[in-house]
Design a protein around this motif. Structure first.
Motif, short mmCIF file in Angstrom:
data_model
loop_
_atom_site.label_atom_id
_atom_site.label_comp_id
_atom_site.label_asym_id
_atom_site.label_seq_id
_atom_site.Cartn_x
_atom_site.Cartn_y
_atom_site.Cartn_z
N ILE A 184 -10.33 0.58 -2.76
CA ILE A 184 -10.28 1.94 -2.67
C ILE A 184 -11.37 2.28 -1.75
O ILE A 184 -12.78 1.99 -2.24
CB ILE A 184 -10.23 2.83 -3.76
CG1 ILE A 184 -8.81 2.37 -4.52
CG2 ILE A 184 -9.98 4.18 -3.41
CD1 ILE A 184 -8.71 2.96 -5.82
N TYR B 78 -8.80 6.02 1.04
CA TYR B 78 -7.89 4.75 1.94
C TYR B 78 -7.83 3.71 0.83
O TYR B 78 -8.43 3.44 -0.19
CB TYR B 78 -8.49 4.48 3.18
CG TYR B 78 -8.83 5.50 4.03
CD1 TYR B 78 -8.07 5.85 5.08
CD2 TYR B 78 -10.01 6.54 3.97
CE1 TYR B 78 -8.23 6.97 6.04
CE2 TYR B 78 -10.15 7.38 4.76
CZ TYR B 78 -9.20 7.75 5.84
OH TYR B 78 -9.65 8.77 6.57
N ILE B 79 -6.67 2.95 1.08
CA ILE B 79 -6.53 1.70 0.39
C ILE B 79 -6.23 0.55 1.29
O ILE B 79 -5.42 0.68 2.16
CB ILE B 79 -5.19 1.74 -0.82
CG1 ILE B 79 -4.85 0.40 -1.32
CG2 ILE B 79 -3.84 2.47 0.29
CD1 ILE B 79 -6.09 0.23 -2.27
N ILE C 41 0.79 -1.02 -0.02
CA ILE C 41 0.09 -0.08 -0.09
C ILE C 41 0.97 1.18 -0.10
O ILE C 41 0.62 2.10 0.68
CB ILE C 41 -0.99 -0.07 1.17
CG1 ILE C 41 -1.16 -1.42 1.84
CG2 ILE C 41 -2.13 0.55 0.91
CD1 ILE C 41 -1.96 -1.43 3.14
N LEU D 121 -1.83 5.82 -5.42
CA LEU D 121 -1.62 4.81 -4.34
C LEU D 121 -1.19 3.80 -5.24
O LEU D 121 -1.03 3.60 -6.66
CB LEU D 121 -2.82 4.43 -3.97
CG LEU D 121 -4.08 4.21 -4.76
CD1 LEU D 121 -4.24 2.92 -5.23
CD2 LEU D 121 -5.27 4.66 -4.12
N MET E 135 2.30 4.49 -0.84
CA MET E 135 1.64 5.74 -1.32
C MET E 135 2.68 6.58 -2.19
O MET E 135 3.83 6.88 -1.56
CB MET E 135 1.12 6.56 -0.22
CG MET E 135 -0.12 5.74 0.38
SD MET E 135 -1.14 5.14 -0.76
CE MET E 135 -1.40 3.42 0.04
N ALA F 7 -4.47 6.71 1.60
CA ALA F 7 -3.69 6.93 0.26
C ALA F 7 -3.33 8.38 0.33
O ALA F 7 -3.71 9.14 0.98
CB ALA F 7 -4.71 6.95 -1.06
N TYR G 132 -5.29 11.55 -5.49
CA TYR G 132 -4.36 11.00 -4.65
C TYR G 132 -3.62 9.98 -5.53
O TYR G 132 -4.00 9.49 -6.63
CB TYR G 132 -5.33 10.05 -3.84
CG TYR G 132 -5.96 10.94 -2.60
CD1 TYR G 132 -5.34 10.93 -1.29
CD2 TYR G 132 -7.03 11.65 -2.77
CE1 TYR G 132 -6.05 11.48 -0.36
CE2 TYR G 132 -7.51 12.26 -1.66
CZ TYR G 132 -7.11 12.58 -0.31
OH TYR G 132 -7.43 13.17 0.46
#
Length: 573
Positions: free
Chosen positions: A356, A414-415, A13, A346, A15, A428, A344
């Motif tokens: 996601i 968010y991931i 994950i 990622l 970023m 992310a 964003y």
């Protein structure tokens, strides 16, 4: 621990870096820099293994040489990174911290010739977690610890010093045995840390709310060496942000496919009014210095949080079903509304069910692009009814390439990923919104040229400027400074200049700014003459209207022709 699990295959994950100054005056969490310090906290039992401690180093807009060292050891890796390239570094298992103690040879120091981002993975069989590592310029001198307490595992945190001798005070909220001394809740441990020294403290009790104060900035990792709630235990940790980076507003929603409640934890650094709203229930509570509020987040629910002062908000995935896969716990920072961004970046890898989790304004949900493509028409959006926001979960294929989310007009992303028995989740990282240029001016000189200048309130975040000159003829230019020059204008004519700032990752553009100007005929041009612009023979009266230059054939001999003589009278040379 679940020994029937599949072999670990992590979701990266990582970023990609985003730049900016991480202060809430600017509203930004920065993840790129030239210097980083971190460590690897104890994962389950120190004797358990084999361990796989990894750092992922990614170059930003420039190629870079990076050094990864374990301080006071012979371990060093030198990386040559091309633009946007990511490389993995395996850190020796001997770098793992163990128990409550000081460590002078386990701090990992990362330096680079150009800005990079760093992502950390702490893995042992069946227990793993990950975190973004923030650069030195983000670190602070005041933190409050979050260490979830479950049915198994030890709450723990680590304080890592940089290159100064540093005085550190730790005011405990739980009992700790350290250096042969027993400390109770309320006691303060006073430390004098050497350069790049780390201290790890563990307890059988929760240490959440413990205050860390230091003379110089430090890095703080916090979590639990094997947190257990609904399922089996996993190490959970995050690098914490200092108090100066906390926000006052948050919106968070539940993750998909859940069969248990998760937990939202709020920590205050001073007396603060906290207002929460879950749609069917609103509440107000006052937290004082080091105060903690834990709230349940049931499946398919949301929570809106507002505070009168900065607060730290942490999401705890308590284990159970995630995306319909049985998974173990993780923790992650909650992105404050103050730093919601337009775009964003990622990065994922194979072998995980990746998704996601996005929170965006309902008015822009159909404008959002994932990898430059519109989101699926059948995507289910859930309302956060107390706000203008909605949320959705978007499955995404695990690949080794970057993914981008754009055009969400200040959203949170968010991931997360799940495989049987393992789950990871984190923020992310936002690409900073580039503000429009200011003070745009166009100044004509030498009759047929224009100098365009402007200023940029986010100069450090700009990769380049795209400048357009609209008129006859039209031209464009890409420049890296706040200035562009265009020549070959054709007066008399009206022109418009448009300037857009593009971020350093070529993801977002600013709102265009424009100005219009008139390019009049210069008085020292042959074109300024009221009649008979050019004279084919020698004629001393054949001058420009300001009488400073000549437009007769002999001017070439005497070198006193007007600027436009060759173009107007004899054709372009």
């Amino acid at each position: 621990m679940n020994n029937s699990r599949l072999q670990f295959s992590f979701l990266c994950i990582y970023m990609l870096c985003a730049a900016g100054i991480i202060t809430f005056a600017d509203g930004w969490w920065d993840t790129t820099g030239n210097e980083f310090i971190t460590t690897f906290m104890q994962n389950y039992k120190a004797s358990y293994g084999p361990a796989s401690f990894q750092l992922m180093i990614r170059a930003s807009e420039s190629s870079a040489f990076a050094s990864v060292k374990v301080y006071n050891t012979d371990f060093e890796v030198i990386l040559s990174l091309q633009q946007y390239q990511t490389m993995n570094v395996q850190i020796p298992a001997s770098a793992e911290l163990s128990g409550s103690s000081n460590f002078n040879s386990k701090t990992v120091v990362i330096t680079s010739t150009q800005p990079v981002s760093v992502f950390s993975i702490n893995y042992k069989p069946y227990t793993a977690d990950s975190s973004v590592i923030f650069p030195l310029q983000v670190l602070g001198t005041e933190y409050y610890v979050f260490t979830p307490l479950g049915r198994y595992g030890s709450p723990q945190f680590a304080v890592t010093n940089s290159n100064h001798t540093n005085n550190v005070l730790i005011t405990l909220t739980g009992s700790v045995t350290y250096n042969g001394n027993y400390y109770q809740s309320g006691d303060t441990i006073s430390l004098n840390l050497s350069p790049f020294e780390t201290v790890q403290l563990q307890s059988a009790a929760s240490l959440s709310g413990t205050r860390i104060q230091s003379q110089y900035p430090v890095a703080v990792l916090s979590g639990n060496n094997c947190y257990t709630y609904h399922t089996y235990c996993d190490i959970v940790f995050e690098q914490l942000l200092p108090v100066k980076e906390w926000g006052t507003e948050s919106v968070i929603s539940s993750l998909p496919g859940r069969n248990f409640e998760d937990t939202i934890t709020i920590i205050a650094s001073q007396t603060t009014d906290i207002f929460t709203n879950s749609g069917d229930k609103s509440n107000k509570i006052v937290l004082h210095e080091g105060g903690i509020l834990s709230l349940s987040l049931p499946p398919t629910s949301f929570l809106e949080i507002n505070a009168t002062n900065g607060i730290m908000v942490i999401f705890t995935f308590t284990g159970g079903m995630l995306y319909n896969i049985e998974s173990d716990p993780f923790i992650m920072n909650v992105i404050p509304l103050e730093i919601f961004s337009d775009s964003y970046i990622l990065h994922t890898q194979n072998n995980f069910a990746n998704f996601i989790h996005i929170i965006a304004k309902e008015s822009v949900k159909h404008d959002i692009l994932l990898d430059d493509q519109p989101l699926p028409n059948d995507l289910i959006w859930n309302s956060i009814s107390t706000t203008e926001y909605v949320w959705a979960d978007i499955p995404i294929e695990g690949t080794s390439t970057a993914h981008t989310v754009k055009n969400c007009s200040a959203c949170g992303v968010y991931i997360c990923g799940a495989e049987y028995g393992i789950s990871l989740g984190t923020i992310a990282l936002p690409v900073k919104i580039v503000n429009p240029v200011e003070n745009l001016k166009a100044s004509v000189f030498k009759g047929a040229s224009v100098n365009v200048t402007w200023s940029s309130p986010t100069k450090g975040e700009v990769g380049y400027y795209y400048v357009q000159l609209i008129g006859s003829p039209s031209q464009n230019a890409i420049v890296t400074k706040e200035n562009a020059v265009f020549t070959g204008l054709m007066p008399p004519n009206t022109y418009t200049v448009i300037v857009e700032a593009v971020d350093k990752y070529k993801i977002t553009k600013s709102i265009p700014k424009s100005t219009t100007f008139f390019c009049s005929i210069p008085t020292n041009w042959c074109l300024s003459r009221p009649s008979k612009k050019c004279c084919p023979k020698a004629d001393t009266s054949c001058r420009s209207i300001d009488r400073k230059c000549f437009c007769d054939e002999k001017c070439k001999v005497y070198g006193n022709c007007c600027d436009d003589y060759s173009m107007l009278c004899k054709g372009t040379p």
